[in-house]
Design a protein around this motif. Structure first.
Motif, PDB file in Angstrom:
ATOM      1  N   ALA A  85       0.418  -1.088  -0.131  1.00 53.42           N
ATOM      2  CA  ALA A  85      -0.031  -0.419   0.179  1.00 53.42           C
ATOM      3  C   ALA A  85       1.062   1.544   0.074  1.00 53.42           C
ATOM      4  O   ALA A  85       0.392   2.548  -0.381  1.00 53.42           O
ATOM      5  CB  ALA A  85      -0.824  -0.049   1.280  1.00 53.42           C
ATOM      6  N   ASP A  86       1.902   1.303   0.300  1.00 51.19           N
ATOM      7  CA  ASP A  86       3.098   2.199   0.050  1.00 51.19           C
ATOM      8  C   ASP A  86       3.172   3.356  -0.546  1.00 51.19           C
ATOM      9  O   ASP A  86       2.529   4.040  -1.097  1.00 51.19           O
ATOM     10  CB  ASP A  86       4.764   2.414   1.254  1.00 51.19           C
ATOM     11  CG  ASP A  86       5.228   2.815   1.759  1.00 51.19           C
ATOM     12  OD1 ASP A  86       4.377   4.485   2.141  1.00 51.19           O
ATOM     13  OD2 ASP A  86       5.865   3.631   1.264  1.00 51.19           O
ATOM     14  N   PRO A  87       3.124   2.619  -1.613  1.00 51.23           N
ATOM     15  CA  PRO A  87       3.182   3.277  -3.195  1.00 51.23           C
ATOM     16  C   PRO A  87       2.650   3.950  -3.645  1.00 51.23           C
ATOM     17  O   PRO A  87       1.683   4.679  -4.130  1.00 51.23           O
ATOM     18  CB  PRO A  87       3.432   2.150  -3.791  1.00 51.23           C
ATOM     19  CG  PRO A  87       4.306   1.353  -3.021  1.00 51.23           C
ATOM     20  CD  PRO A  87       3.929   1.526  -1.820  1.00 51.23           C
ATOM     21  N   ILE A  88       0.890   3.388  -3.169  1.00 49.21           N
ATOM     22  CA  ILE A  88      -0.326   3.514  -3.738  1.00 49.21           C
ATOM     23  C   ILE A  88      -0.908   4.836  -3.176  1.00 49.21           C
ATOM     24  O   ILE A  88      -1.277   5.220  -2.662  1.00 49.21           O
ATOM     25  CB  ILE A  88      -1.365   3.045  -3.539  1.00 49.21           C
ATOM     26  CG1 ILE A  88      -1.218   1.129  -4.528  1.00 49.21           C
ATOM     27  CG2 ILE A  88      -2.515   3.233  -3.789  1.00 49.21           C
ATOM     28  CD1 ILE A  88      -2.540  -0.225  -3.818  1.00 49.21           C
ATOM     29  N   ARG A  89      -0.195   4.959  -1.090  1.00 50.87           N
ATOM     30  CA  ARG A  89      -1.014   5.755  -0.596  1.00 50.87           C
ATOM     31  C   ARG A  89      -0.014   7.312  -0.800  1.00 50.87           C
ATOM     32  O   ARG A  89      -0.760   8.147  -0.979  1.00 50.87           O
ATOM     33  CB  ARG A  89      -0.506   5.599   0.475  1.00 50.87           C
ATOM     34  CG  ARG A  89      -1.712   4.698   1.436  1.00 50.87           C
ATOM     35  CD  ARG A  89      -0.731   4.082   2.514  1.00 50.87           C
ATOM     36  NE  ARG A  89      -0.910   4.568   3.859  1.00 50.87           N
ATOM     37  CZ  ARG A  89      -1.989   4.844   4.098  1.00 50.87           C
ATOM     38  NH1 ARG A  89      -3.457   4.904   3.996  1.00 50.87           N
ATOM     39  NH2 ARG A  89      -1.732   5.559   5.566  1.00 50.87           N
TER      40      ARG A  89
END
Length: 740
Positions: free
Chosen positions: A359-363
């Protein structure tokens, strides 16, 4: 020669003579040893099985046993075996009969993949092996030495092509399983092929498992596949494994025990194959959720057996970068995929380590998008055009969850997983809305956006559709549970203003009936609204003045400040030959009101008549009336009221296939509209190049991100039709693509 050396040689000679002659008188023992040596070597010497006399010669086994016993008592048995087994077998394996057969086999194997060739070779080799083997009565030592020597010499002359043929033969025994025979596996065991090529045999089973998994499980996500795969292995792979890995088993329990280790390896490979398949499909599995729940259950179970967590994270992040995190993807779609990712990875990995890493790149990407907050808030209040809610209807409404801290006094405390990052604990999974809000450091951004969106929705409510206010009130009550009552106090004031506005308007209408129904709001509690210097002319100005006077009578301590650029005006235009009804913005109404004074106006006169207004906005307003056939631009920036409809104007609009070269020069308003759409064509071309065929509403949604884009879907549809006529695009079944 020295006396010492002579003495040493004499001692060795006497020792050797004594060992060979034993205790016999004279040289009687030496003679009997020579005779025994000749009998034993003649018996062990390999013979060509193609010789017609092979097998017809009778041998007195009592004499042979006595000869071997004499050689053994003389301690020369190892020397004899080393000399005659090594040299003799090597010589006979290179005889004309054997060498010609091997050469013929290797040629046939290179020319085709017929397993009959390798099968005939193996059984011929076994025939030689058994024909030359010493009898069991000679003891296990001689038998073992012979077997080892034969296998060593055999492997030294086999070429690399044998491995390919051997693997093909093993593969042919899998489908169907009934084709394999115990004699074939016994032949493998006799020649030492089972031990030497154990990896090759296992690879046959592995490849069959991979083939079956891909055949039956690719794209099948609705139900779990592991149970059916294990049943298939029990019916197909285990019977194939029995002759090789459970040879000698006398009952089922013994066979099960012998297959335990190798069966575990095959089950591991099946789990790894399925895990690799699901890893390659993970992006599409998330898109198909919740219909893909079966595949997620398989992936969860496989990851417990196979260490593929890092590969799963890498694959999903790569797919997200390629298919999701790019300018061509709509923010709403990214949010929907993010929410689906949250739900799917919580099934696969309940602690949330995989979700944190994926999720980190999406966030970070969503944080950089300017419309992320608006999209989340719009979905919360039901203003999402797509109709797909980010929140499951069955999910309970609960307050936003704050970041968790370690509580080492908790008796249910668990340590962090070994592959968790340093910030994992502060990002522990929570409900979906809390996860989306935590993209930003503060929820205040969402509250402010909620106020702006609520203001827009409330101001768009007309007098005859006031039940929408109650709907907004219900939404705010739900959002209070999530964000808290204190954060939404301003929204409460806005809703109260709508109720008070209806009550005040009702009082004014009772005292002085008017066609004006304004929405009266509190300036200090509503978000900053766009200001404008428009002055409504003619009857509009008079209506505003009368309404404001009656309002001041009812509320003497307050006064109205009109926002004439907001709202909607319902007009009924009575021309000489027709009547036109339209709901238009105030600027369009102001312009058409000026035409009640005279029929021809210039652009400068119109702008001066309504106050200070941007020429671009003025042209857009005038184009509305041109499209309705009320106005016509005779010259550049000169507009005329059409009291009588022109017959040629509709024909021109319905027959746009005329030759472009022969058309007259485009007027200023039409020219500006065409120039603007040519600018946006670059955006449209980029979308269709990167994303393929798109529907009109998707193109309209993505064009809203373009600077200054304010076209309606109808105007965009007209432009796409013009582009189709020019051969730039192709439209079919509502989908548009580039004409290549």
């Amino acid at each position: 020669m020295t006396a010492a050396l002579r003495s040493q040689m004499a001692a060795k000679w006497n020792d050797g003579f004594t060992r060979l002659n034993r205790t016999e008188p004279g040289i009687t023992g030496l003679i009997s040893f020579s005779q025994a040596w000749n009998v034993a070597t003649d018996y062990l010497h390999p013979r060509d099985i193609a010789d017609p006399t092979f097998g017809k010669k009778t041998t007195d086994m009592a004499v042979v046993k006595a000869a071997f016993d004499t050689i053994n008592r003389s301690r020369r048995l190892p020397v004899m075996l080393e000399t005659f087994l090594g040299a003799g077998i090597n010589i006979w394996l290179n005889t004309r009969s054997a060498s010609s057969f091997l050469a013929h086999f290797l040629y046939d194997l290179q020319e085709s993949d017929d397993t009959a060739v390798i099968n005939s070779l193996i059984f011929r080799l076994v025939e030689w092996f058994r024909a030359w083997a010493p009898i069991d009565e000679l003891g296990p030592t001689i038998r073992s030495a012979y077997t080892l020597t034969f296998q060593t010499q055999l492997f030294s002359i086999l070429r690399p092509t044998f491995v390919r043929g051997f693997k093909a033969l093993c593969t042919s025994t899998l489908v169907p399983v009934a084709r394999q025979t115990p004699e074939m596996w016994e032949a493998f065991e006799a020649l030492g092929l089972t031990d030497r090529y154990e990896g090759i045999i296992a690879s046959v089973g592995y490849e069959r498992i991979e083939e079956y998994v891909h055949e039956t499980c690719t794209g099948k996500w609705d139900t779990p596949c592991l149970e059916s795969l294990r049943s298939w292995m029990t019916m197909q792979i285990v019977p194939w494994m029995l002759p090789m890995y459970a040879k000698g088993a006398v009952n089922t329990d013994e066979a099960r025990g012998m297959l335990q280790n190798v069966g575990s390896r095959f089950d591991f490979h099946m789990n790894k194959t399925l895990c690799d398949l699901r890893t390659s499909e993970i992006f599409d599995i998330i898109i198909d959720f919740p219909d893909s729940n079966g595949a997620l259950q398989d992936l969860k179970e496989c990851l417990q057996r196979v260490d593929q967590r890092a590969a799963l994270v890498q694959s999903l992040r790569k797919s997200n970068r390629k298919r999701l995190l790019h300018p061509g993807a709509d923010t709403k779609l990214i949010l929907q995929q993010y929410v689906a990712t949250i739900k799917c990875l919580r099934i696969v990995d309940p602690p949330g380590v995989l979700l944190f890493k994926v999720a980190d790149p999406i966030r970070r990407y969503l944080r950089e998008r300017p419309d992320t907050i608006r999209s989340i808030v719009a979905n919360l209040v039901g203003d999402d055009d797509s109709g797909d809610s980010l929140v499951d209807e069955n999910e309970p409404i609960q307050p936003l969850q704050a970041l968790e801290t370690e509580d080492y006094n908790d008796p249910n405390w668990d340590p962090e997983p070994i592959d968790a990052g340093p910030d994992f604990r502060t990002n522990k999974p929570s409900d979906v809305i809390s996860t989306l809000v935590s993209i930003y450091d503060s929820k205040d951004l969402f509250v402010k956006e909620l106020q702006v969106l609520l203001a827009q929705r409330l101001l768009a409510i007309t007098d005859d559709n006031f039940e929408k206010v109650e709907k907004e009130r219900r939404n705010i009550e739900i959002l209070k549970i999530r964000f808290g009552e204190a954060a939404l106090q301003v929204c409460e004031v806005m809703l109260r203003d709508m109720t008070d506005s209806k009550r005040i308007d009702g009082h004014v209408q009772s005292k002085r009936p008017s066609i004006v129904h304004p929405t009266i709001i509190s300036r200090n509690f509503w978000p900053s609204l766009e200001s404008s210097d428009i002055v409504m002319p003619g009857q509009f100005q008079a209506l505003q003045t009368e309404y404001a006077k009656e309002f001041s009578t009812f509320k003497p301590d307050k006064r109205l400040r009109w926002l004439p650029h907001l709202g909607t005006v319902h007009l009924e235009l009575q021309l000489e030959d027709r009547t036109i009804e339209a709901d238009v913005p105030p600027l369009e109404a102001a312009f058409i009101e000026l035409f009640s004074q005279k029929n021809i106006w210039t652009m400068n006169e119109l702008v001066s008549g309504v106050g200070s207004v941007d020429r671009t906005a003025a042209l857009k307003a005038l184009i509305t009336w041109i499209d309705l056939g009320v106005l016509k631009e005779d010259e550049e920036n000169v507009f005329r009221l059409l009291e009588v409809a022109e017959e040629t104007a509709p024909a021109a609009r319905t027959a746009p296939t005329a030759n472009v070269v022969e058309e007259p020069a485009v007027s200023a308003a039409q020219q500006q509209q065409a120039d603007q759409m040519r600018l946006y064509w670059k955006f449209i071309e980029g979308m269709l190049t990167n994303l393929g065929s798109l529907p009109l509403d998707r193109i309209q949604t993505m064009l809203r991100f373009a600077p200054g884009y304010d076209k309606t879907p109808e105007q965009l549809a007209g432009f796409m039709e013009a582009a189709r006529r020019e051969g730039l695009v192709v439209g079919r079944d509502g989908m548009w693509r580039l004409n290549r």
